[in-house]
Each structure stands twice: as C-alpha cells, then as structure tokens.
Motif scaffolding. Sequence first.
Motif, PDB file in Angstrom:
ATOM      1  N   ALA A  72       0.825  -1.212   0.000  1.00 19.43           N
ATOM      2  CA  ALA A  72       0.000   0.000   0.000  1.00 19.43           C
ATOM      3  C   ALA A  72       0.856   1.258   0.000  1.00 19.43           C
ATOM      4  O   ALA A  72       2.059   1.219   0.253  1.00 19.43           O
ATOM      5  N   LEU A  73       0.187   2.355  -0.268  1.00 17.41           N
ATOM      6  CA  LEU A  73       0.742   3.695  -0.119  1.00 17.41           C
ATOM      7  C   LEU A  73       0.038   4.293   1.089  1.00 17.41           C
ATOM      8  O   LEU A  73      -1.194   4.221   1.180  1.00 17.41           O
ATOM      9  N   ARG A  74       0.804   4.817   2.035  1.00 14.40           N
ATOM     10  CA  ARG A  74       0.227   5.389   3.250  1.00 14.40           C
ATOM     11  C   ARG A  74       0.678   6.829   3.378  1.00 14.40           C
ATOM     12  O   ARG A  74       1.865   7.130   3.254  1.00 14.40           O
ATOM     13  N   VAL A  75      -0.276   7.711   3.618  1.00 11.08           N
ATOM     14  CA  VAL A  75       0.007   9.132   3.802  1.00 11.08           C
ATOM     15  C   VAL A  75      -0.584   9.554   5.141  1.00 11.08           C
ATOM     16  O   VAL A  75      -1.743   9.243   5.437  1.00 11.08           O
ATOM     17  N   ALA A  76       0.212  10.251   5.937  1.00 15.02           N
ATOM     18  CA  ALA A  76      -0.264  10.804   7.204  1.00 15.02           C
ATOM     19  C   ALA A  76       0.075  12.289   7.229  1.00 15.02           C
ATOM     20  O   ALA A  76       1.169  12.689   6.818  1.00 15.02           O
ATOM     21  N   VAL A  77      -0.863  13.084   7.699  1.00 14.81           N
ATOM     22  CA  VAL A  77      -0.657  14.527   7.857  1.00 14.81           C
ATOM     23  C   VAL A  77      -0.879  14.846   9.326  1.00 14.81           C
ATOM     24  O   VAL A  77      -1.958  14.598   9.863  1.00 14.81           O
ATOM     25  N   GLU A  78       0.163  15.373   9.950  1.00  8.60           N
ATOM     26  CA  GLU A  78       0.109  15.670  11.375  1.00  8.60           C
ATOM     27  C   GLU A  78       0.128  17.181  11.585  1.00  8.60           C
ATOM     28  O   GLU A  78       0.897  17.894  10.944  1.00  8.60           O
ATOM     29  N   ARG A 109      -8.337   2.585   3.388  1.00  6.29           N
ATOM     30  CA  ARG A 109      -8.506   2.727   4.831  1.00  6.29           C
ATOM     31  C   ARG A 109      -8.110   4.141   5.201  1.00  6.29           C
ATOM     32  O   ARG A 109      -7.276   4.745   4.531  1.00  6.29           O
ATOM     33  N   TRP A 110      -8.681   4.657   6.290  1.00 12.68           N
ATOM     34  CA  TRP A 110      -8.255   5.960   6.791  1.00 12.68           C
ATOM     35  C   TRP A 110      -8.585   6.035   8.264  1.00 12.68           C
ATOM     36  O   TRP A 110      -9.373   5.240   8.784  1.00 12.68           O
ATOM     37  N   GLY A 111      -7.968   6.972   8.942  1.00 12.99           N
ATOM     38  CA  GLY A 111      -8.244   7.121  10.356  1.00 12.99           C
ATOM     39  C   GLY A 111      -7.526   8.331  10.927  1.00 12.99           C
ATOM     40  O   GLY A 111      -6.909   9.118  10.205  1.00 12.99           O
ATOM     41  N   THR A 112      -7.616   8.429  12.234  1.00 10.30           N
ATOM     42  CA  THR A 112      -6.997   9.535  12.961  1.00 10.30           C
ATOM     43  C   THR A 112      -6.312   8.977  14.200  1.00 10.30           C
ATOM     44  O   THR A 112      -6.649   7.893  14.668  1.00 10.30           O
ATOM     45  N   ALA A 113      -5.365   9.726  14.717  1.00  9.60           N
ATOM     46  CA  ALA A 113      -4.695   9.340  15.952  1.00  9.60           C
ATOM     47  C   ALA A 113      -4.213  10.603  16.654  1.00  9.60           C
ATOM     48  O   ALA A 113      -3.754  11.541  15.997  1.00  9.60           O
ATOM     49  N   LEU A 114      -4.343  10.602  17.962  1.00 10.01           N
ATOM     50  CA  LEU A 114      -3.757  11.689  18.738  1.00 10.01           C
ATOM     51  C   LEU A 114      -2.260  11.453  18.813  1.00 10.01           C
ATOM     52  O   LEU A 114      -1.794  10.312  18.913  1.00 10.01           O
ATOM     53  N   GLY A 118      -0.665  16.969  19.093  1.00 10.82           N
ATOM     54  CA  GLY A 118      -1.730  17.283  18.132  1.00 10.82           C
ATOM     55  C   GLY A 118      -2.393  16.014  17.653  1.00 10.82           C
ATOM     56  O   GLY A 118      -2.712  15.131  18.442  1.00 10.82           O
ATOM     57  N   LYS A 119      -2.581  15.910  16.349  1.00 11.14           N
ATOM     58  CA  LYS A 119      -3.224  14.728  15.772  1.00 11.14           C
ATOM     59  C   LYS A 119      -2.621  14.414  14.420  1.00 11.14           C
ATOM     60  O   LYS A 119      -1.943  15.233  13.808  1.00 11.14           O
ATOM     61  N   SER A 120      -2.880  13.208  13.982  1.00 13.19           N
ATOM     62  CA  SER A 120      -2.492  12.752  12.659  1.00 13.19           C
ATOM     63  C   SER A 120      -3.745  12.222  11.974  1.00 13.19           C
ATOM     64  O   SER A 120      -4.535  11.501  12.586  1.00 13.19           O
ATOM     65  N   VAL A 121      -3.929  12.590  10.720  1.00 12.18           N
ATOM     66  CA  VAL A 121      -5.005  12.032   9.896  1.00 12.18           C
ATOM     67  C   VAL A 121      -4.290  11.299   8.768  1.00 12.18           C
ATOM     68  O   VAL A 121      -3.404  11.856   8.126  1.00 12.18           O
ATOM     69  N   TRP A 122      -4.659  10.047   8.562  1.00 16.91           N
ATOM     70  CA  TRP A 122      -3.929   9.225   7.600  1.00 16.91           C
ATOM     71  C   TRP A 122      -4.902   8.484   6.677  1.00 16.91           C
ATOM     72  O   TRP A 122      -6.077   8.324   6.987  1.00 16.91           O
ATOM     73  N   PHE A 123      -4.358   8.047   5.547  1.00 17.19           N
ATOM     74  CA  PHE A 123      -5.102   7.169   4.657  1.00 17.19           C
ATOM     75  C   PHE A 123      -4.143   6.219   3.989  1.00 17.19           C
ATOM     76  O   PHE A 123      -2.930   6.461   3.922  1.00 17.19           O
ATOM     77  N   GLU A 124      -4.691   5.111   3.520  1.00  9.62           N
ATOM     78  CA  GLU A 124      -3.943   4.130   2.748  1.00  9.62           C
ATOM     79  C   GLU A 124      -4.674   3.842   1.457  1.00  9.62           C
ATOM     80  O   GLU A 124      -5.918   3.823   1.435  1.00  9.62           O
ATOM     81  N   LEU A 125      -3.900   3.599   0.413  1.00 10.86           N
ATOM     82  CA  LEU A 125      -4.425   3.160  -0.874  1.00 10.86           C
ATOM     83  C   LEU A 125      -3.719   1.841  -1.202  1.00 10.86           C
ATOM     84  O   LEU A 125      -2.493   1.794  -1.238  1.00 10.86           O
ATOM     85  N   ASP A 126      -4.504   0.792  -1.394  1.00 11.42           N
ATOM     86  CA  ASP A 126      -3.913  -0.495  -1.749  1.00 11.42           C
ATOM     87  C   ASP A 126      -3.277  -0.405  -3.122  1.00 11.42           C
ATOM     88  O   ASP A 126      -3.796   0.273  -4.021  1.00 11.42           O
ATOM     89  N   ARG A 127      -2.163  -1.090  -3.284  1.00 10.28           N
ATOM     90  CA  ARG A 127      -1.510  -1.166  -4.592  1.00 10.28           C
ATOM     91  C   ARG A 127      -2.164  -2.280  -5.385  1.00 10.28           C
ATOM     92  O   ARG A 127      -2.505  -3.323  -4.859  1.00 10.28           O
TER      93      ARG A 127
END
Length: 128
Positions: A72-78, A109-114, A118-127
């Motif tokens: 997958a490709l995973r991107v997180a923005v904090e 898939r996507w989600g959030t985490a403290l 602050g927080k992180s919002v992330w998503f994944e895209l399956d290859r």
Amino acid sequence: MHDLPLRTSLVVSAEGSSARTARAAVHDLCAHAHVGNETADVAALLVSELVTNAHEHAGGPAVVDVVVDGRALRVAVEDEDPTIPAAPAVDVDAERGRGLVLVAALASRWGTALTGHGKSVWFELDRA
C-alpha cells in the motif's frame, strides 16, 4: 527499481502553496516506487485535502509523511490541533467541507490518531 519501502517526509507551512508542495512530493515518491498513475493521482488529491484541512483548522505547519511498500501507499498529515475530525454530512450546495468525505470514499482505509502534540489524519491506498 528501488527497494521498498520508500518514504518521504516534509514540513509544509500554512501557505497557499503547501498543498501543491505535498502533491508534488506524493507524485515524486509514487514515480520512484512505480505506483500506477491512478493511485498516484488519488493520493495527490487526498493529501491536498488533508493538508488544506490541517492549515485551516490548526493554522500552523503540518508534517506530511508518505510511505510506499509492496502492499500500500500510506500518507499521514500531522498538525498541532488535537481535535479529531469527523467526516461531515455533505451539503451539496456548500463550496467547502468535502475533504474527509473524499478521503472516506476513495481511500482503502483511513483514520486519525492523537499524537503527543496534536493529531495525525492518515489514509492508505492499496496497490493493484
């Protein structure tokens, strides 16, 4: 071909060009990892939405972390705002407010985490 996983991280300031900078970083890493154009384009769109949300709601810089592995490709923005976002109901007449709706619709898939600051919002895209 490069060994996987590949990763890039960058700090984007709260400027109008930050979403463009994040999109370019995602596209560059996707090209090096031989991720298909469709996946790269979706990832670039979604990172743009998350960076824009981070700047709009947190008001400061954001950290963008992108990882590509064989699955997958995973991107997180904090950012520094600890408020966990929720995908709002879509007002079809609204000019804004569709970022997380797009993430929820297009990501595998996507989600959030403290985080500690602050927080992180992330998503994944399956290859494919």
